[in-house]
Design an enzyme around this catalytic site. Sequence first.
Site, PDB file in Angstrom:
ATOM      1  N   GLN A 144      -8.713  -0.282  -6.976  1.00  0.00           N
ATOM      2  CA  GLN A 144      -8.388  -1.692  -7.152  1.00  0.00           C
ATOM      3  C   GLN A 144      -8.954  -2.222  -8.469  1.00  0.00           C
ATOM      4  OE1 GLN A 144      -9.870  -0.330  -4.478  1.00  0.00           O
ATOM      5  NE2 GLN A 144      -9.038  -1.151  -2.564  1.00  0.00           N
ATOM      6  N   GLN A 166      -3.365  -0.506  -9.462  1.00  0.00           N
ATOM      7  CA  GLN A 166      -3.482  -1.048  -8.108  1.00  0.00           C
ATOM      8  C   GLN A 166      -4.011  -2.483  -8.181  1.00  0.00           C
ATOM      9  OE1 GLN A 166      -5.606   1.423  -5.346  1.00  0.00           O
ATOM     10  NE2 GLN A 166      -5.476  -0.046  -3.682  1.00  0.00           N
ATOM     11  N   ASP A 167      -3.331  -3.406  -7.445  1.00  0.00           N
ATOM     12  CA  ASP A 167      -3.786  -4.802  -7.331  1.00  0.00           C
ATOM     13  C   ASP A 167      -3.743  -5.558  -8.659  1.00  0.00           C
ATOM     14  OD1 ASP A 167      -4.235  -4.069  -4.745  1.00  0.00           O
ATOM     15  OD2 ASP A 167      -6.395  -4.376  -4.753  1.00  0.00           O
ATOM     16  N   ASP A 190       0.390  -2.150  -4.024  1.00  0.00           N
ATOM     17  CA  ASP A 190       0.089  -3.545  -3.635  1.00  0.00           C
ATOM     18  C   ASP A 190      -0.184  -4.407  -4.864  1.00  0.00           C
ATOM     19  OD1 ASP A 190       0.178  -2.510  -1.040  1.00  0.00           O
ATOM     20  OD2 ASP A 190      -1.993  -2.315  -0.890  1.00  0.00           O
ATOM     21  N   ARG A 246       4.420  -4.351   2.305  1.00  0.00           N
ATOM     22  CA  ARG A 246       3.789  -4.136   3.603  1.00  0.00           C
ATOM     23  C   ARG A 246       2.852  -5.313   3.869  1.00  0.00           C
ATOM     24  NH1 ARG A 246      -0.726   0.696   2.709  1.00  0.00           N
ATOM     25  NH2 ARG A 246      -1.665  -0.097   0.778  1.00  0.00           N
TER      26      ARG A 246
END
Length: 335
Positions: A144, A166-167, A190, A246
């Site tokens: 992250q 990520q993120d 994500d 998700r």
Amino acid sequence: MKKIILGLLLLAAIAVCQAQPVTKVYKEITVAQDGSGDFKSIQEAINAVRDLGAIQVPIHIKKGIYHAKLVIPSWKTHISLIGEDKENTIITNDDYSGKPVPGGKDAFGRDKFSTYTSYTVLVAGNNFMAENLTIINSAGRVGQAVALHVEGDRCIVRNCKLLGNQDTLYTATATSRELFQDCYIEGTTDFLFGEATVVFQRCVIKSLVNSYITAAATTHLQKYGYVLMNCKLIADETVNKEYLGRPWRSYAKTVLLNTEMGAHIIPQGWDPWKGDSMFPNKEKTAYYAEYKSTGPGANPKARVQWAHQLTDREAKQYTIKNILGGSDNWDPETK
């Protein structure tokens, strides 16, 4: 836990900004690394804006690569960061979750950064605007690592590039309303995530690996979560199995309208995020929907059974005014 995290972020903002009395009231500020502006650093310019100001203060940022970890604290309101050139006005940093904190420990006694403190730019102040900028978390594929983290309400980001893995973009709080127009956003897992109510309009969203684009954490009190309007989903040439999203939390909401989808979007479209013991069976409360998706990734008949295809009547409710207006009737399109 959320209140603790936000409290820690506020302390971080205080530590970074070290608020000083503002002796001059700026109506407009220019930042230039060569010394030709009012300030050489963006954080200095932010700190110089009047606390709790009621008038939008544009901070014009000249071309350059600005290595910085920026904080716009809650008491710095109505700030606009306006780059001279999106491609060449760059704010970059490389913190990530698990990275050791320089000097040993941060203000909270932690010796490593977390997702919530890994940001390159943190926006806690209301009525923030950004235009013609690139914001990067350059940490790489190490977990992250947030580029832009927004907690303030009534945030508008136009014609910007948000780059990470990520993120990449953390739209943090349930009380935050945010509009991203004509932006380019890329990441791995994500990379659009958080609780906020957000509209992405005419954005290009690029997936860099096989994973998930969105991870909304919408609360049960919110009518809308993430809404993508007239966006384009593209991918690296190696990507061939990408989910639209998700649910990070049980009542996650994500709706895509008139969005062009590349062949990397898999037929089922959505994933229920099984295995979360604290929030089981999230597909029973999450709301995922599409309307007139196009491109090779558009496959309404193959989507998971708990997803929705909007009718014309339902789709008409998804306007920027309806989604972001709130109790104060905010209209970001007038800004």
